[in-house]
Design a protein around this motif. Structure first.
Motif, PDB file in Angstrom:
ATOM      1  N   THR A  10      40.537  39.988  40.886  1.00 28.63           N
ATOM      2  CA  THR A  10      39.901  40.024  42.206  1.00 28.63           C
ATOM      3  C   THR A  10      39.768  38.670  42.890  1.00 28.63           C
ATOM      4  OG1 THR A  10      37.672  39.898  41.251  1.00 28.63           O
ATOM      5  CG2 THR A  10      38.574  42.108  41.669  1.00 28.63           C
ATOM      6  N   VAL A  13      42.142  37.847  45.790  1.00 24.51           N
ATOM      7  CA  VAL A  13      42.046  38.619  47.039  1.00 24.51           C
ATOM      8  C   VAL A  13      40.700  38.431  47.735  1.00 24.51           C
ATOM      9  CG1 VAL A  13      43.787  40.334  46.420  1.00 24.51           C
ATOM     10  CG2 VAL A  13      41.407  40.723  45.781  1.00 24.51           C
ATOM     11  N   GLY A  14      39.921  37.432  47.299  1.00 24.22           N
ATOM     12  CA  GLY A  14      38.725  37.094  48.045  1.00 24.22           C
ATOM     13  C   GLY A  14      37.394  37.228  47.351  1.00 24.22           C
ATOM     14  N   ALA A  29      31.779  39.241  47.929  1.00 22.65           N
ATOM     15  CA  ALA A  29      32.817  38.585  48.719  1.00 22.65           C
ATOM     16  C   ALA A  29      32.477  38.721  50.196  1.00 22.65           C
ATOM     17  CB  ALA A  29      34.169  39.229  48.445  1.00 22.65           C
ATOM     18  N   ASP A  30      33.238  38.053  51.034  1.00 26.19           N
ATOM     19  CA  ASP A  30      33.091  38.245  52.471  1.00 26.19           C
ATOM     20  C   ASP A  30      33.502  39.668  52.821  1.00 26.19           C
ATOM     21  OD1 ASP A  30      32.229  35.681  53.081  1.00 26.19           O
ATOM     22  OD2 ASP A  30      34.266  34.913  53.306  1.00 26.19           O
ATOM     23  N   GLU A  32      35.366  40.769  55.023  1.00 25.67           N
ATOM     24  CA  GLU A  32      36.785  40.861  55.361  1.00 25.67           C
ATOM     25  C   GLU A  32      37.658  41.124  54.133  1.00 25.67           C
ATOM     26  OE1 GLU A  32      34.922  37.996  56.251  1.00 25.67           O
ATOM     27  OE2 GLU A  32      34.437  38.865  58.209  1.00 25.67           O
ATOM     28  N   SER A  33      37.155  40.821  52.954  1.00 20.77           N
ATOM     29  CA  SER A  33      37.917  41.008  51.715  1.00 20.77           C
ATOM     30  C   SER A  33      37.698  42.373  51.085  1.00 20.77           C
ATOM     31  CB  SER A  33      37.526  39.925  50.702  1.00 20.77           C
ATOM     32  OG  SER A  33      37.767  38.648  51.211  1.00 20.77           O
ATOM     33  N   ALA A  36      40.901  44.635  50.511  1.00 21.45           N
ATOM     34  CA  ALA A  36      41.820  44.029  49.546  1.00 21.45           C
ATOM     35  C   ALA A  36      41.286  44.168  48.125  1.00 21.45           C
ATOM     36  CB  ALA A  36      42.064  42.571  49.893  1.00 21.45           C
ATOM     37  N   ILE A  37      39.980  43.944  47.953  1.00 22.97           N
ATOM     38  CA  ILE A  37      39.375  44.076  46.628  1.00 22.97           C
ATOM     39  C   ILE A  37      39.407  45.527  46.170  1.00 22.97           C
ATOM     40  CG2 ILE A  37      37.219  43.864  45.323  1.00 22.97           C
ATOM     41  CD1 ILE A  37      36.646  41.335  47.050  1.00 22.97           C
TER      42      ILE A  37
END
Length: 105
Positions: A10, A13-14, A29-30, A32-33, A36-37
């Motif tokens: 992980t 990907v942020g 995470a932010d 925005e991630s 992706a996570i």
């Protein structure tokens, strides 16, 4: 999946932080991630019990006075009762001794 494996899949990907407690892991995470996570966990066949974007305070305020703790909890209850409110977040922690007194009431 162990913490090391989660970090490995992980972080690229942020993911910024992983907290593991009692067999459950929280990945921070932010926002925005998030997708992706979620995708990388799905592709790695990691079971996800719950996924979502939540707010986490950077600083916490310790409530160590009984009356103030009562007032804050009463305000949170009133906010949660409002029809237009979807979620209530806060940055306080109630001292253990105060929490025990509130439970006894």
């Amino acid at each position: 999946v162990d913490e090391e494996k989660l970090m490995e899949i992980t972080m690229d990907v942020g993911a910024e932080e992983i907290d593991v407690d009692e067999g459950m892991a929280e990945i921070w995470a932010d926002p925005e991630s998030f997708e992706a996570i979620a995708d990388v966990l799905k592709n790695a066949n990691v079971a996800v019990a719950e996924a979502g974007i939540v707010r986490r305070p950077e600083t916490m305020v310790e409530l160590d006075e009984l009356n103030i703790a009562r007032q804050v909890l009463r305000m949170i209850d009133k906010l949660e009762d409002l029809d237009d409110v979807q979620a209530v977040t806060a940055n306080f922690a109630i001292a253990d001794a105060i929490a025990e007194q509130l439970e006894d009431e």
